[in-house]
Write an enzyme that holds these catalytic residues in place. Structure first.
Site, PDB file in Angstrom:
ATOM      1  N   LYS A 291      22.604 -11.159   1.571  1.00 12.97           N
ATOM      2  CA  LYS A 291      23.988 -11.653   1.465  1.00 12.97           C
ATOM      3  C   LYS A 291      24.850 -11.081   2.585  1.00 12.97           C
ATOM      4  O   LYS A 291      26.047 -11.295   2.616  1.00 12.97           O
ATOM      5  CB  LYS A 291      24.592 -11.237   0.125  1.00 12.97           C
ATOM      6  CG  LYS A 291      23.897 -11.813  -1.075  1.00 12.97           C
ATOM      7  CD  LYS A 291      24.517 -11.261  -2.353  1.00 12.97           C
ATOM      8  CE  LYS A 291      23.685 -11.595  -3.578  1.00 12.97           C
ATOM      9  NZ  LYS A 291      24.022 -10.730  -4.706  1.00 12.97           N
TER      10      LYS A 291
ATOM     11  N   ARG B  83       0.820  -1.218   0.000  1.00 14.93           N
ATOM     12  CA  ARG B  83       0.000   0.000   0.000  1.00 14.93           C
ATOM     13  C   ARG B  83       0.857   1.272   0.000  1.00 14.93           C
ATOM     14  O   ARG B  83       0.686   2.166  -0.829  1.00 14.93           O
ATOM     15  CB  ARG B  83      -0.853  -0.045   1.262  1.00 14.93           C
ATOM     16  CG  ARG B  83      -2.010   0.829   1.358  1.00 14.93           C
ATOM     17  CD  ARG B  83      -2.724   0.472   2.652  1.00 14.93           C
ATOM     18  NE  ARG B  83      -3.104  -0.925   2.688  1.00 14.93           N
ATOM     19  CZ  ARG B  83      -4.243  -1.388   2.205  1.00 14.93           C
ATOM     20  NH1 ARG B  83      -5.114  -0.558   1.679  1.00 14.93           N
ATOM     21  NH2 ARG B  83      -4.517  -2.673   2.254  1.00 14.93           N
ATOM     22  N   THR B  84       1.790   1.335   0.909  1.00 11.68           N
ATOM     23  CA  THR B  84       2.638   2.526   1.030  1.00 11.68           C
ATOM     24  C   THR B  84       3.542   2.667  -0.198  1.00 11.68           C
ATOM     25  O   THR B  84       3.738   3.761  -0.720  1.00 11.68           O
ATOM     26  CB  THR B  84       3.496   2.428   2.313  1.00 11.68           C
ATOM     27  OG1 THR B  84       2.630   2.271   3.424  1.00 11.68           O
ATOM     28  CG2 THR B  84       4.328   3.668   2.505  1.00 11.68           C
TER      29      THR B  84
ATOM     30  N   ARG C  48      11.487   1.865   3.623  1.00 16.88           N
ATOM     31  CA  ARG C  48      10.715   1.195   4.660  1.00 16.88           C
ATOM     32  C   ARG C  48      11.607   0.106   5.243  1.00 16.88           C
ATOM     33  O   ARG C  48      12.273  -0.609   4.490  1.00 16.88           O
ATOM     34  CB  ARG C  48       9.487   0.566   4.024  1.00 16.88           C
ATOM     35  CG  ARG C  48       8.740  -0.381   4.925  1.00 16.88           C
ATOM     36  CD  ARG C  48       7.755   0.374   5.760  1.00 16.88           C
ATOM     37  NE  ARG C  48       6.648  -0.432   6.154  1.00 16.88           N
ATOM     38  CZ  ARG C  48       5.393   0.015   6.230  1.00 16.88           C
ATOM     39  NH1 ARG C  48       5.108   1.235   5.877  1.00 16.88           N
ATOM     40  NH2 ARG C  48       4.451  -0.758   6.639  1.00 16.88           N
TER      41      ARG C  48
ATOM     42  N   HIS D 108       6.108   6.807  11.095  1.00 15.51           N
ATOM     43  CA  HIS D 108       5.564   6.651   9.751  1.00 15.51           C
ATOM     44  C   HIS D 108       5.021   8.017   9.314  1.00 15.51           C
ATOM     45  O   HIS D 108       3.819   8.219   9.219  1.00 15.51           O
ATOM     46  CB  HIS D 108       4.447   5.594   9.782  1.00 15.51           C
ATOM     47  CG  HIS D 108       4.043   5.074   8.443  1.00 15.51           C
ATOM     48  ND1 HIS D 108       4.598   5.525   7.263  1.00 15.51           N
ATOM     49  CD2 HIS D 108       3.117   4.158   8.090  1.00 15.51           C
ATOM     50  CE1 HIS D 108       4.027   4.895   6.260  1.00 15.51           C
ATOM     51  NE2 HIS D 108       3.130   4.057   6.729  1.00 15.51           N
TER      52      HIS D 108
END
Lengths: 150, 311
Positions: free
Chosen positions: B80, B51-52, B101, B129
């Site tokens: 890795k 969504r974001t 994010r 956020h």
């Protein structure tokens, strides 16, 4: 008091950490990693103190502590005293105060904080009034008495 | 170069918030532009959030930027053993702005310290956020015509819900009155109540969620009550249906009242509420596009005047 004066005066070059609470002496000794020192080290405990009743004291020859090393001590135990001696003279005498910001001293208690998952320095802001440190990155606070050091 | 990153907006001034709201409104007036032509926006989603990510990528695309990035951490070098710092340093060579994010708290702040490319925090764990907060503020401002003196009712999981924490702090300049409606186990954490006391923000705590208790709300901010948040499952069973909003609870509410929800919802808002004039959560998500267009432009140093005067 006479004994203490003698101990301090006997140093040619080095540092004395004084006014250590007796129950914190061995914690402080461990933090300083005294076992790695090769020059003379004197550790005293349950010494008489007019201020504290009884106290601990650590005297190390040929060692001058960095601010970083002293910050670690201050987190564990505030209000100890540092005396720096050069050529038998006291050149500095001060309280080992907790700095406003601790860099790479404290481990964040938050397991999902970035500092616990990335090779990086931790930064904590100190709130002496509330007795808290706050992680610069994740914002979580810890009580000063319950801190884990790096 | 000044680092214009947006990691948190909790301490933004009234002027700065108004400026961003005005910018979002300008983008709502005309969402499609070319002001970011020639720019590259990187969206680094070390933790998936469809969504974001779609909202940010749409914002960048609608302003003419090109988008690079990844949506799934499994395909990055992080698996890795590459550090966050190295990934950010590498992408900084390619992009003009990095939207990121991450599941770890403080990751965006750290990223902003290791690069000169502006970072936009699109969520760091349960910490912050800011783009969600910005779209919440914009939704409140748009529906109420002001941010001043509002009764904001927060319902559900107030313990873990970072959106309610961020919103609470961002409303600080506007003299809000908060009502915290939550089960005991998910009540507003002490540190945020302490924050309210320090800043002189009025709040009332209650556990009852009924037609009467929400009658004075201007904003009803709903959140999910998730089973996995409970240590005591008996307690969950007891409260799980107590924080569900139904259409028949809206009889006494104020005419201007709007229902917000950060989405996705599960069952905390009954579907019969969707048709009510008070339901606003889908428009709220759309406002996210305009809010994110504004945030991307702001970190790139593009001013509201430049946007208005764009040919």
């Amino acid at each position: 008091m006479k004994n203490k004066d003698l101990l301090v005066a006997a140093l040619q070059n080095g540092s004395v950490i004084d006014h250590i609470p007796t129950d914190k002496l061995f914690t402080i000794a461990r933090l300083l990693e005294l076992e790695k020192f090769v020059e003379p080290v004197t550790i005293g405990n349950n010494l008489e103190s007019s201020k504290m009743g009884k106290k601990g004291l650590i005297k190390v020859s040929g060692k001058f502590f960095t601010d970083q090393e002293l910050s670690r001590l201050a987190v564990v135990c505030p209000n100890m005293q540092l005396t720096v001696i050069r050529d038998y003279e006291v050149v500095e005498k001060r309280e080992i105060a907790l700095p406003a910001r601790l860099v790479n001293v404290v481990k964040c208690a938050n397991p999902v904080c970035i500092t616990n998952n990335e090779p990086m320095k931790t930064i904590f802001e100190v709130d002496k009034l509330k007795g808290l440190v706050q992680c610069h990155y994740c914002g979580k606070t810890q009580k000063i008495g319950k801190i884990n050091l790096l | 170069m000044e680092n214009r990153s947006i990691v948190s907006i909790a301490d933004y001034s009234r002027e700065k918030i108004q400026y961003l709201l005005d910018m979002a409104a300008e983008f709502e007036r005309k969402p499609n532009r070319t002001i970011l032509q020639g720019k590259v926006v990187a969206t680094l989603f070390f933790e998936p959030s469809t969504r974001t990510r779609l909202s940010f990528e749409t914002a960048a695309n609608r302003l003419g930027a090109r988008v690079i990035g990844f949506a799934d951490p499994k395909i990055t070098s992080g698996t890795k053993g590459e550090t966050l710092k190295d990934t950010i340093k590498m992408v900084s060579n390619y992009a003009d702005v990095i939207v990121m994010r991450h599941k770890l708290e403080g990751a965006a702040l750290y990223a902003s310290e290791v690069t000169n490319v502006p970072i936009i925090n699109a969520g760091d764990g349960s910490n912050l956020h800011p783009s969600q907060t910005m779209l919440d503020l914009y939704s409140i401002y748009k529906t109420q015509g002001t941010l001043e003196n509002l009764n904001i009712y927060m319902v559900g999981d107030l313990k873990y819900g970072r959106t309610v924490h961020s919103l609470l702090m961002s409303m600080r300049p506007y003299n809000p009155t908060f009502h915290f409606i939550a089960p005991k186990e998910l009540e507003m954490p002490e540190e945020y109540k302490e924050y309210c006391k320090e800043k002189g923000i009025k709040y009332i705590e209650q556990q009852d969620f009924t037609e009467d208790t929400i009658a004075d709300a201007d904003i009803l901010y709903m959140t999910r009550v998730q089973k996995e948040r409970f240590s005591d499952l008996m307690e969950y069973e007891r409260v799980k249906d107590a924080y569900i909003l139904r259409a028949d609870m809206l009889g006494k509410c104020r005419d201007n009242m709007k229902i917000l929800h950060p989405l996705p919802r599960v069952n905390e808002i009954e579907y019969d509420v969707d048709d009510s004039k008070h339901a606003y959560y889908f428009q709220q998500a759309q406002n996210g596009l305009y809010a994110r267009e504004a945030l991307i432009c702001d970190v790139l140093g593009i001013t509201l005047d430049e946007i208005k005067n764009e040919k």
